[in-house]
Motif scaffolding. Structure first.
Motif, PDB file in Angstrom:
ATOM      1  N   LEU A 263       0.855  -1.225   0.041  1.00  0.00           N
ATOM      2  CA  LEU A 263       0.176   0.259   0.066  1.00  0.00           C
ATOM      3  C   LEU A 263       0.894   1.210   0.031  1.00  0.00           C
ATOM      4  N   SER A 264       1.856   1.263   0.587  1.00  0.00           N
ATOM      5  CA  SER A 264       2.712   2.428   0.652  1.00  0.00           C
ATOM      6  C   SER A 264       3.405   2.829  -0.518  1.00  0.00           C
ATOM      7  N   PHE A 265       3.725   1.766  -1.254  1.00  0.00           N
ATOM      8  CA  PHE A 265       4.361   1.957  -2.575  1.00  0.00           C
ATOM      9  C   PHE A 265       3.471   2.271  -3.733  1.00  0.00           C
ATOM     10  N   LEU A 266       2.398   1.526  -3.611  1.00  0.00           N
ATOM     11  CA  LEU A 266       1.037   2.117  -4.503  1.00  0.00           C
ATOM     12  C   LEU A 266       0.914   3.649  -4.165  1.00  0.00           C
ATOM     13  N   LEU A 267       0.768   4.031  -3.114  1.00  0.00           N
ATOM     14  CA  LEU A 267       0.676   5.467  -2.732  1.00  0.00           C
ATOM     15  C   LEU A 267       1.741   6.343  -3.144  1.00  0.00           C
ATOM     16  N   SER A 268       3.015   5.824  -3.202  1.00  0.00           N
ATOM     17  CA  SER A 268       4.315   6.555  -3.641  1.00  0.00           C
ATOM     18  C   SER A 268       4.006   6.998  -5.261  1.00  0.00           C
ATOM     19  N   ILE A 269       3.221   6.462  -5.878  1.00  0.00           N
ATOM     20  CA  ILE A 269       3.144   6.761  -7.205  1.00  0.00           C
ATOM     21  C   ILE A 269       2.626   8.223  -7.537  1.00  0.00           C
ATOM     22  N   PRO A 270       1.387   8.513  -7.135  1.00  0.00           N
ATOM     23  CA  PRO A 270       0.888   9.781  -7.233  1.00  0.00           C
ATOM     24  C   PRO A 270       1.821  10.830  -6.421  1.00  0.00           C
ATOM     25  N   ALA A 271       2.080  10.308  -5.198  1.00  0.00           N
ATOM     26  CA  ALA A 271       2.855  11.248  -4.249  1.00  0.00           C
ATOM     27  C   ALA A 271       4.200  11.722  -4.967  1.00  0.00           C
ATOM     28  N   ALA A 272       4.971  10.729  -5.308  1.00  0.00           N
ATOM     29  CA  ALA A 272       6.245  11.110  -6.037  1.00  0.00           C
ATOM     30  C   ALA A 272       6.194  11.924  -7.422  1.00  0.00           C
ATOM     31  N   ALA A 273       5.305  11.576  -8.156  1.00  0.00           N
ATOM     32  CA  ALA A 273       4.900  12.616  -9.260  1.00  0.00           C
ATOM     33  C   ALA A 273       4.379  14.005  -8.735  1.00  0.00           C
ATOM     34  N   GLY A 274       3.768  13.962  -7.856  1.00  0.00           N
ATOM     35  CA  GLY A 274       3.271  15.302  -7.473  1.00  0.00           C
ATOM     36  C   GLY A 274       4.123  15.840  -6.825  1.00  0.00           C
ATOM     37  N   ALA A 275       5.089  15.550  -6.044  1.00  0.00           N
ATOM     38  CA  ALA A 275       6.320  16.247  -5.377  1.00  0.00           C
ATOM     39  C   ALA A 275       7.221  16.940  -6.496  1.00  0.00           C
ATOM     40  N   GLY A 276       7.497  16.243  -7.719  1.00  0.00           N
ATOM     41  CA  GLY A 276       8.254  16.804  -8.857  1.00  0.00           C
ATOM     42  C   GLY A 276       7.419  17.746  -9.265  1.00  0.00           C
ATOM     43  N   VAL A 277       6.012  17.591  -9.644  1.00  0.00           N
ATOM     44  CA  VAL A 277       5.321  18.489 -10.308  1.00  0.00           C
ATOM     45  C   VAL A 277       5.458  19.855  -9.392  1.00  0.00           C
ATOM     46  N   LEU A 278       5.310  19.682  -8.193  1.00  0.00           N
ATOM     47  CA  LEU A 278       5.047  20.711  -7.240  1.00  0.00           C
ATOM     48  C   LEU A 278       6.320  21.752  -7.441  1.00  0.00           C
ATOM     49  N   VAL A 279       7.634  20.944  -7.361  1.00  0.00           N
ATOM     50  CA  VAL A 279       8.782  21.690  -7.578  1.00  0.00           C
ATOM     51  C   VAL A 279       8.856  22.411  -9.013  1.00  0.00           C
ATOM     52  N   PHE A 280       8.411  21.705  -9.870  1.00  0.00           N
ATOM     53  CA  PHE A 280       8.449  22.275 -11.312  1.00  0.00           C
ATOM     54  C   PHE A 280       7.749  23.560 -11.282  1.00  0.00           C
ATOM     55  N   LEU A 281       6.421  23.454 -10.861  1.00  0.00           N
ATOM     56  CA  LEU A 281       5.409  24.751 -11.089  1.00  0.00           C
ATOM     57  C   LEU A 281       5.898  25.867 -10.150  1.00  0.00           C
ATOM     58  N   ASP A 282       6.755  25.320  -9.252  1.00  0.00           N
ATOM     59  CA  ASP A 282       7.147  26.539  -8.262  1.00  0.00           C
ATOM     60  C   ASP A 282       8.341  27.251  -8.802  1.00  0.00           C
ATOM     61  N   THR A 283       9.457  26.275  -9.326  1.00  0.00           N
ATOM     62  CA  THR A 283      10.688  26.620  -9.760  1.00  0.00           C
ATOM     63  C   THR A 283      11.135  26.572 -11.172  1.00  0.00           C
ATOM     64  N   GLY A 284      10.426  25.625 -11.843  1.00  0.00           N
ATOM     65  CA  GLY A 284      10.854  25.194 -13.008  1.00  0.00           C
ATOM     66  C   GLY A 284      11.887  23.851 -12.751  1.00  0.00           C
TER      67      GLY A 284
END
Length: 279
Positions: free
Chosen positions: A199-220
């Motif tokens: 369950l932890s690693f299934l949940l990691s998929i949207p979380a990991a993608a979201g963390a990268g997108v959050l940084v990209f939207l903030d700073t490129g």
């Protein structure tokens, strides 16, 4: 970023591909690595978070069957091909991932905004010491979880989703292990070890993608060239896919709470020395 950006990006990507699957903090340890080779604290943290995109790709590939089941669940429910409610046996994984991801998003955005301000104000040594404190805290949590055998639950429920999702958002803090924190919470809630990690690693998929997108939207792309970013993402995705099975077996044998506490203690000592010397 420091000199030799392609080499540093490659090493950081390889480390992300390994550390993401362990109950130690991937962004905490990669941030320590990047600051050690000359990156500023804020740039190091942003790049460490951005690297989660690579491990989101590898986790999706590795868990492709489970991901397919999760994606089909809402359509089966709407079309009457499954019985029960949102947290029935057939739809529990989808409901868990969906609700927990929403909780992670709300908590994670608040943590990221606060963390950005805190990191900006911290000197390098104080930042390293803070990561050490958080690593030690993660190790204590994992050690405490090891003492209990609470496996009584077979499927996740709404409380699991809200609790684990919120904790995953907090795990944006460098030094707090996402997998260690979420898996420990599921163990305390009565799930057995294999189920907790799945369950932890299934949940990691949207979380990991979201963390990268959050940084990209903030700073490129944070403080690196597009080529270096591509090298890092490719390395983290490739190494992550190749090592996840072996590392999951290793998790069952090695006391990673001790690794967290050991690395955290070294970071506290090293960061404290930087503060004392004025670095």
């Amino acid at each position: 970023m420091p000199d030799r950006p392609l080499l540093i990006a490659l090493i950081a990507g390889v480390l992300q591909g390994i550390f993401e699957w362990l109950p130690i903090s991937s962004e905490g340890n990669i941030t320590l690595f990047l600051t050690a080779v000359g990156a500023g604290p804020k740039a190091a943290l942003q790049f460490a978070l951005f690297l989660h995109v690579g491990t989101a790709i590898s986790a999706t590939a590795y868990y492709r069957d489970e991901v397919g089941d999760v994606l089909r669940a809402p359509f089966d429910l709407v079309n009457g091909r499954t019985s029960g409610g949102l947290f029935s046996d057939e739809t529990a994984d989808f409901s868990f991932v969906f609700v927990a991801t929403l909780a992670s998003g709300v908590t994670g955005i608040l943590v990221y905004l606060t963390l950005d301000a805190v990191v900006t104000e911290l000197a390098g040594g104080a930042f390293v010491a803070l990561i050490g404190v958080l690593l030690v805290g993660t190790g204590i949590l994992l050690k405490t979880a090891d003492r209990f055998d609470l496996a009584t639950r077979e499927t996740p429920d709404l409380v699991d989703a809200l609790l684990v999702g919120s904790l995953q958002g907090i795990a944006l803090l460098p030094g707090v292990s996402r997998s260690g924190t979420t898996a420990s919470a599921l163990l305390f809630r009565g799930h057995d070890g294999p189920s907790a990690f799945r369950l932890s690693f299934l949940l990691s998929i949207p979380a990991a993608a979201g963390a990268g997108v959050l940084v990209f939207l903030d700073t490129g792309i944070p403080s690196v060239s597009p080529t270096a970013a591509a090298v890092a993402i490719f390395a983290s995705a490739t190494v992550g896919y190749l090592t996840i099975d072996a590392l999951m077996r290793l998790v069952e044998r090695v006391a990673f709470w001790g690794v967290c506490i050991g690395l955290g203690t070294l970071a506290i000592v090293g960061g404290g020395a930087l503060v004392v010397t004025g670095a």
